[in-house]
Design an enzyme around this catalytic site. Sequence first.
Site, short mmCIF file in Angstrom:
data_model
loop_
_atom_site.label_atom_id
_atom_site.label_comp_id
_atom_site.label_asym_id
_atom_site.label_seq_id
_atom_site.Cartn_x
_atom_site.Cartn_y
_atom_site.Cartn_z
N GLU A 82 38.02 44.08 40.88
CA GLU A 82 37.35 44.51 42.12
C GLU A 82 37.87 43.72 43.32
O GLU A 82 38.33 42.59 43.18
CB GLU A 82 35.83 44.37 41.98
CG GLU A 82 35.34 43.01 41.45
CD GLU A 82 34.73 42.12 42.51
OE1 GLU A 82 35.11 42.24 43.70
OE2 GLU A 82 33.88 41.28 42.15
N ARG A 120 29.12 35.77 38.19
CA ARG A 120 29.27 37.00 37.40
C ARG A 120 29.92 38.12 38.21
O ARG A 120 29.49 39.28 38.18
CB ARG A 120 27.93 37.44 36.80
CG ARG A 120 27.30 36.40 35.92
CD ARG A 120 26.09 36.93 35.19
NE ARG A 120 26.44 37.88 34.14
CZ ARG A 120 26.88 37.54 32.93
NH1 ARG A 120 27.05 36.26 32.61
NH2 ARG A 120 27.18 38.47 32.04
N CYS A 143 44.08 40.43 40.96
CA CYS A 143 44.96 39.78 39.97
C CYS A 143 44.98 38.27 40.06
O CYS A 143 44.92 37.59 39.04
CB CYS A 143 46.38 40.34 40.08
SG CYS A 143 47.29 39.86 41.59
N HIS A 178 51.90 39.96 42.71
CA HIS A 178 51.07 40.06 41.50
C HIS A 178 51.20 38.78 40.69
O HIS A 178 52.23 38.11 40.73
CB HIS A 178 51.52 41.27 40.67
CG HIS A 178 50.70 41.50 39.44
ND1 HIS A 178 49.33 41.70 39.49
CD2 HIS A 178 51.04 41.57 38.12
CE1 HIS A 178 48.87 41.88 38.26
NE2 HIS A 178 49.88 41.80 37.42
N ASP A 196 47.66 40.35 30.88
CA ASP A 196 47.40 40.78 32.25
C ASP A 196 46.05 41.48 32.30
O ASP A 196 45.93 42.64 31.91
CB ASP A 196 48.51 41.72 32.74
CG ASP A 196 48.46 41.96 34.24
OD1 ASP A 196 47.42 41.65 34.85
OD2 ASP A 196 49.45 42.47 34.80
#
Length: 268
Positions: free
Chosen positions: A40, A65, A70, A108, A124
């Site tokens: 998210e 939580r 990435c 990334h 990943d």
Amino acid sequence: MNSAQVDAYLRRLGTARPARPTAGALRELHLAHLRTVPFENLSVHLGEEIVLEETRLVDKLVGERRGGFCYELNGAFGALLTALGFDVGLLAGRVFGDEGRLGIPYDHLALRVGTVDGGAWLADVGFGAHSHHPLALGERGEQADPGGVFRIRAAGPEEAADLDVLRDGKPQYRLETRPRALGDFVAGAWWHSTSPQSHFTRSLVCSRITEDGGRITLSGRSLTVTSADGSRDVCRLTTDEEVLGVYRRRFGIELTRVPTPRKFGRSG
């Protein structure tokens, strides 16, 4: 990470502490992470700072939580794996975009993970729709996975040390094989959090794998549930209460307000 933090992280994933850092243990942890910790970018639109420090990342994923993108997901997962005895290296990648163009450096973050039973794996948990299980880094043939058919290949003579990761025949990202430090990715995270050219500033997404191997995704107010066979159910949420309820019930994220896309100024 200390022992208490490791235990708390494992409770979040719903898994037991592995006896040894084996390929099987990595596989279990990888899938559990994808099922429980959503991919998210809500922080970008809630005005929350992205801090690439191990303590802060673990705090966000475990204490609050939440999920992340990435840098956060693989950064925290790498810290957990290291604490559990795996040999972990952070790898920098550049994502393939339109017409095969590569994104920015440090676009990334992925993980190279060594296990005690031999072999090196590409883990990943921070690329959205990707492999459900770690991929064998040394394998150059096709690797079947619930997320698709993957292949890792040499990038080409000009980038002899780089690797391209393909999903269903389409290049996803190009990896450097030289290990990096978490701090090396700060500029990439800042760019993706602030640039109007980043897809993270242009849209809202919250997504995770479901227990049956499908996927659930909330994009703004559009909720998509995809089953393992590829069939999709899409519905539009109309009220703030519905949106907050989906974040809470389906992703375990408690929010006090609905995130809305922020307006980012055009870069020069």
